[in-house]
Design an enzyme around this catalytic site. Sequence first.
Site, PDB file in Angstrom:
ATOM      1  CG  ASN A  84      -1.690   1.235   1.437  1.00 24.38           C
ATOM      2  OD1 ASN A  84      -1.786   2.054   0.533  1.00 24.38           O
ATOM      3  ND2 ASN A  84      -2.279   1.383   2.622  1.00 24.38           N
ATOM      4  CE  LYS A 105      -0.143   3.346   4.727  1.00 26.73           C
ATOM      5  NZ  LYS A 105      -0.104   3.494   6.169  1.00 26.73           N
ATOM      6  CD  GLU A 121      -3.619  -2.157   7.418  1.00 28.64           C
ATOM      7  OE1 GLU A 121      -2.517  -2.430   6.949  1.00 28.64           O
ATOM      8  OE2 GLU A 121      -4.248  -1.129   7.137  1.00 28.64           O
ATOM      9  CG  HIS A 135      -5.909   2.137   5.155  1.00 30.11           C
ATOM     10  ND1 HIS A 135      -5.498   3.100   6.045  1.00 30.11           N
ATOM     11  CD2 HIS A 135      -4.882   1.262   5.049  1.00 30.11           C
ATOM     12  CE1 HIS A 135      -4.266   2.826   6.450  1.00 30.11           C
ATOM     13  NE2 HIS A 135      -3.872   1.705   5.856  1.00 30.11           N
ATOM     14  N   GLY A 142       2.372   2.574  10.691  1.00 24.24           N
ATOM     15  CA  GLY A 142       3.355   3.639  10.498  1.00 24.24           C
ATOM     16  C   GLY A 142       4.055   4.082  11.768  1.00 24.24           C
ATOM     17  CB  SER A 168       5.018  -1.432  12.106  1.00 21.70           C
ATOM     18  OG  SER A 168       4.591  -0.096  12.323  1.00 21.70           O
ATOM     19  CD  GLU A 181      -2.904   5.708   6.665  1.00 19.31           C
ATOM     20  OE1 GLU A 181      -2.831   5.711   5.424  1.00 19.31           O
ATOM     21  OE2 GLU A 181      -2.006   5.243   7.400  1.00 19.31           O
TER      22      GLU A 181
END
Length: 251
Positions: free
Chosen positions: A11, A13, A165, A95, A171, A211, A97
Amino acid sequence: MADRRKLAAGNWKMNGTADTLGMVETLAGAHGEARSELLICPPATLVHRLAGAVAGTSIAVGGQDCHWEETGAHTGDVSAAMLADAGASHVILGHSERRADHGETDAIVRAKTQAAWAAGLTAIVCVGETLAEREASNTIDIIGGQLAGSLPDQATGLNLVVAYEPVWAIGTGKVATADQIGEVHDEIRRRLEKRFGAGVGRSVRLLYGGSVKPDNAAEIFAVENVDGALIGGASLKADDFGGIIAALDAA
Ligand code: PGA
């Protein structure tokens, strides 16, 4: 135990321009023969170019989001049909985010998943708890609610992948422990079997994301019901992504 092919999904992003595509050539050269299925989800601007660059290799291309409608007055949005037309076979949906930055609810993720399926895409639907939710011992309830609300009824092992996730691990360099991952993945598997039947429930692949790096990948992939990973930062570097693919192939 169902025969689930492992999947390493990158991904990117909001990272990547034309010059980033060079790393894909390196990756395809080194891991073109991987046993695992390989997927890269670049920003929408690169889907078509990446699809051209990986043509003839075993690497597939996916989007990072799509609208729930096929066409229309939605400035700035991209539909599932458009992603498919550009050469994508998959799309990441829900996701954290997107849930956080764009207020995406479970109902929106569900509608988008339906749109992805209508366009023939495999949906990678993401679920995950925040740190506050984990600390309040609400992880399983949160994940259960997200699954119930985000997944339409017509799931199959081909059209759906679920990515767990934990928001606090994305991250941050903080990876969930094998026990934490195992507990959630087992629960997701149970819920998929209960809702969609044992055959479908066992065939849907479950990815861990947050991560994942070459040095922690083997431990994560040894966990029961982990069928691969959704990889952010490390998927932008051929060496790091390659190390994770090698660990998945060896698992
Ligand atoms: P990360 O991102 O690997 O950079 O933590 C994972 C993701 O958000 O999919």
